[in-house]
Design an enzyme around this catalytic site. Structure first.
Site, mmCIF file in Angstrom:
data_model
loop_
_atom_site.group_PDB
_atom_site.id
_atom_site.type_symbol
_atom_site.label_atom_id
_atom_site.label_comp_id
_atom_site.label_asym_id
_atom_site.label_seq_id
_atom_site.Cartn_x
_atom_site.Cartn_y
_atom_site.Cartn_z
ATOM 1 N N GLU A 107 39.788 -17.834 -63.250
ATOM 2 C CA GLU A 107 40.970 -18.197 -64.049
ATOM 3 C C GLU A 107 41.449 -19.603 -63.692
ATOM 4 O OE1 GLU A 107 43.828 -15.023 -63.506
ATOM 5 O OE2 GLU A 107 43.032 -13.981 -65.241
ATOM 6 N N GLU A 112 38.423 -9.138 -68.085
ATOM 7 C CA GLU A 112 39.408 -8.311 -67.382
ATOM 8 C C GLU A 112 40.230 -7.565 -68.420
ATOM 9 O OE1 GLU A 112 41.882 -10.371 -64.581
ATOM 10 O OE2 GLU A 112 40.208 -10.884 -63.281
#
Ligand SMILES: *[C@@H]1O[C@H](CO)[C@@H](O)[C@H](O)[C@H]1NC(C)=O
Ligand SMILES: *[C@@H]1O[C@H](CO)[C@@H](O)[C@H](O)[C@H]1NC(C)=O
Ligand SMILES: *[C@@H]1O[C@H](CO)[C@@H](O)[C@H](O)[C@H]1NC(C)=O
Ligand SMILES: *[C@@H]1O[C@H](CO)[C@@H](O)[C@H](O)[C@H]1NC(C)=O
Ligand SMILES: *[C@@H]1O[C@H](CO)[C@@H](O)[C@H](O)[C@H]1NC(C)=O
Length: 655
Positions: free
Chosen positions: A185, A265
């Site tokens: 991320e 995710e």
């Protein structure tokens, strides 16, 4: 014997290379048809995250089999650098850190593996998986950038240690690893240093070769993806339930116009903080949204399929607008509970996956048996003030941080003498305590300062010449965002009545070193026994805080094997628990939502088992009759939390 050894060497040297080509094991992206190709065939994955470092190795096969039996065909895990290299150049790949073994078991259980080696992982872990000692090597280190002092450590860890270990496990080399994630991320990190991410990519390529599929994961916002995208690395997104897949995947399509859609995710629920209610995800909504994404041909990784436990001092903390620390349980309201039991969500998701991938033959393994071992009497051993006399100290004009003291976690005693006559009371100000400081004057408890509660000032009563002690607890380093360089301890100067206090003595408690702790405790036990010290004198505070307690419970022979249980601490305050020298983690039942600690069967043994508590605040031990804990057969991670007239901004997506 000589023959077979020679053959083995030849097979390693020459055999593998040619068998790759014969087997044609390949995992690639088919850009023209928006899909993966595995061995040349169209392929999609339904994966689940299970972190090897959050489940005992004795349970790995069970959890992985349950994942496979839910119709999932891949497992995703992070690699936690801080656990594998706790101090510079000291490596650990044993026991719960035997990453290679975990990957091999996954393969044996017919799962592919998606590897996320970081180096930064977040994952609600201390410092997002970074070793704390990076902050000692260079206290101005710019983490996750091309700062050469940072890259030097990352390059060594990746090129010399970790990636060579992973290489033989790649799919093309006969192993199960189909994809490797670069950073984590990164688009959400303000530095946005493309030189750094491109450098990392090159490190991966150099160590793992040209054919391994590298990918990134970012929040599904174009801004995140723009910063997170690395040329030559496939960009994927993450998001939870709700919305139409077309909308949710639109940002990814903007950055990757072709190739398979991937949600790296997909959340079954959300993480918890101490003191705020337990999060849950609604079963039908989670199942429906998975169905929608799979119908849209996406590959999906559920974060997390099984959360497990942040044993020891593994759990981290967050800082969005203020500081919140994460509990020990990582149950996450996931399809498999913290103890690995299939939940209603598990069965609902299995009903969805079976529409898309064949369910394997056989039965879902049953939940592990649980046992109520019952009440365990506890007895005080000693307190930190007495233990201090057996410990090393460091003197310094100004307070030193945990990092400077070579302390990865736990608590440190900071002491100085009140150097002048003070008003009654006088303000003691510790501008930013990291994270919780228990204040004593000549061993009289004066109160607590707390970063979590943003309470940094205490009215202090004391006399010139008395000793001021501040016992500082790390509640886990920040795991996400721009503040991951989260030094612990007293990180600023301390003032009393406006004057800066100097000449500090610092004494680290050996909480992360259980063999040292045990030997000191047993020395002290003998000492007290010898002198027949009365109980109250053993207490660190009148309420029994800042003290160590032990107890023994029996795992009956009538049980075939030890069984899982849950440690309940009614009447206890806040502290750390060990069983048989294994650190279960931090407890804090008064603020919840986690009330009980999971005690896995893998750390228990038939016969006597030894429990150790370090209680920081209060123990129900004024009389021996009430001085106990209980071991029960049911978890409790969604207990009551304090009433507050404000709400936390919790909806910032991250892992
Ligand atoms: C492996 O791939 C090559 C080139 O694509 C092809 O010619 C060969 O037939 C394949 N072999 C097997 C065993 O599939
Ligand atoms: C990236 O590298 C280039 C070329 O070495 C340099 O000019 C640039 O300043 C670097 N950018 C950052 C953010 O460090
Ligand atoms: C999913 O893939 C199938 C087969 O390639 C294709 O016919 C279908 O249009 C795809 N669906 C979506 C929503 O892209
Ligand atoms: C799963 O599907 C079966 C068969 O259709 C159904 O009986 C069951 O209720 C479903 N389970 C869940 C949790 O949705
Ligand atoms: C550190 O300071 C304490 C208190 O002043 C003193 O008793 C001790 O001897 C000092 N230790 C060292 C190593 O100088």
């Amino acid at each position: 014997m000589k023959h077979s050894l020679l053959f083995a060497i030849l097979a390693v040297a020459f055999g593998t290379g040619s068998s790759i080509k014969e087997n044609n094991r390949s995992f690639v992206i088919d850009y023209s048809n928006d899909r993966f190709l595995k061995d040349g065939e169209p392929f999609r994955y339904i994966s689940g995250s299970i972190h090897y470092f959050r489940t005992l190795p004795s349970e790995w096969r069970d959890r992985l089999r349950k994942l496979r039996m839910a119709g999932f065909n891949a497992v995703e895990t992070y690699v936690e650098w801080s656990s594998h290299e706790p101090e510079p150049g000291e490596y650990d790949f044993s026991g719960i850190l035997n990453l290679v073994k975990f990957v091999e078991i996954a393969q044996e259980e017919d799962l592919l593996v998606i590897m996320r080696p970081g180096p930064f992982i977040d994952a609600e872990r201390d410092m997002g998986g970074f070793p704390y000692w990076l902050l000692r090597k260079n206290k101005n280190m710019r983490l996750r950038t091309s700062d050469p002092t940072y890259l030097k450590e990352v390059d060594h860890w990746f090129s010399d240690i970790l990636l060579p270990l992973l290489k033989p496990l790649l799919y093309e080399n006969g192993g199960p690893i189909i994809m490797v994630q670069v950073e984590n991320e990164y688009g959400g990190y303000p530095a946005c240093d493309h030189n750094y991410t491109e450098h990392l990519r090159d490190v991966f390529r150099q160590a793992l070769g040209d054919s391994i599929l590298l990918f990134t994961t970012d929040g599904n916002r174009v801004s995140d993806l723009t910063c997170g995208k690395i040329p030559g690395v496939y960009a994927t997104v993450d998001f939870g339930a709700g919305g139409s897949p077309a909308d949710r995947f639109a940002p990814m399509r903007e950055i990757e116009p072709h190739g398979p859609l991937v949600n790296s995710e997909y959340y079954p629920s959300w993480l918890d903080y101490w003191g705020t209610p337990h999060n849950t995800g609604e079963v039908t909504e989670i199942a429906q949204s998975l169905d929608d994404q799979l119908a849209f041909n996406a590959s999906v990784n559920m974060y997390v399929f099984h959360g497990g436990t942040s044993f020891g001092f593994g759990s981290g903390s967050d800082f969005d607008t203020s500081f919140h620390s994460c509990p020990t349980s990582y149950d996450y309201d996931a399809p498999l509970s913290e103890a690995g039991d299939p939940t209603e969500k598990y069965w609902a998701l299995r009903n969805i996956t079976e529409k898309y991938l064949p369910l394997p033959e056989g039965d879902v393994p049953p939940p592990s048996p649980k046992f109520t071992y019952g009440k365990v009497s506890m007895e005080i051993v000693t307190n930190v003030f007495q233990m201090k006399l057996h410990l090393d100290h460091v003197n310094s004009t100004w307070p030193l941080t945990f990092e400077e003291l070579f302390v990865s976690n736990g608590l440190v005693i900071y002491q100085t003498v009140i150097p002048f006559r003070i008003d009654d009371p006088s303000p003691l100000i510790i501008d930013e305590i990291h994270d919780r400081g228990y204040v004593f004057v000549d061993n009289r408890y004066s109160g607590v300062v707390s970063r979590e509660r943003e309470m940094y000032t205490l009215p202090l009563q004391g006399l010139q010449g008395e000793t001021l002690s501040i016992i500082v607890e790390s509640q886990g380093r920040i795991c996400y965002g721009p503040r991951t360089n989260d030094f612990k301890g007293i990180t600023t100067n301390v003032t009393l009545s406006g004057f800066e206090l100097q000449d500090w003595t610092m004494v680290p408690l050996p909480l992360t070193n259980i063999s040292l702790l045990s030997s000191i405790l047993s020395q002290m036990e003998k000492l007290h026994h010898h002198k027949n010290t009365p109980q109250p004198e053993l207490r660190g505070t009148p309420q029994g805080g800042m003290s160590f307690y032990t107890g023994t419970f029996n795992v009956p022979e009538s049980l075939d094997h030890p069984q899982d249980t849950f440690l309940r601490l009614d009447g206890w305050g806040k502290g750390i628990a060990w069983v048989n020298d294994f650190c279960l983690g931090r407890y804090w039942p008064e603020v919840g939502p986690q009330v009980k600690l999971y005690m896995p069967r893998g750390v228990l043994k038939t016969g006597p088992n030894k429990l150790l508590l370090f209680e920081q605040e209060l123990a129900p031990c004024q009389i021996p009759d009430t001085c106990f804990i209980t071991l029960e057969d049911k978890p409790l991670v969604d207990g009551p939390t304090p009433l507050r007239n404000y709400t936390l901004e919790e909806n910032f997506a991250h892992h």
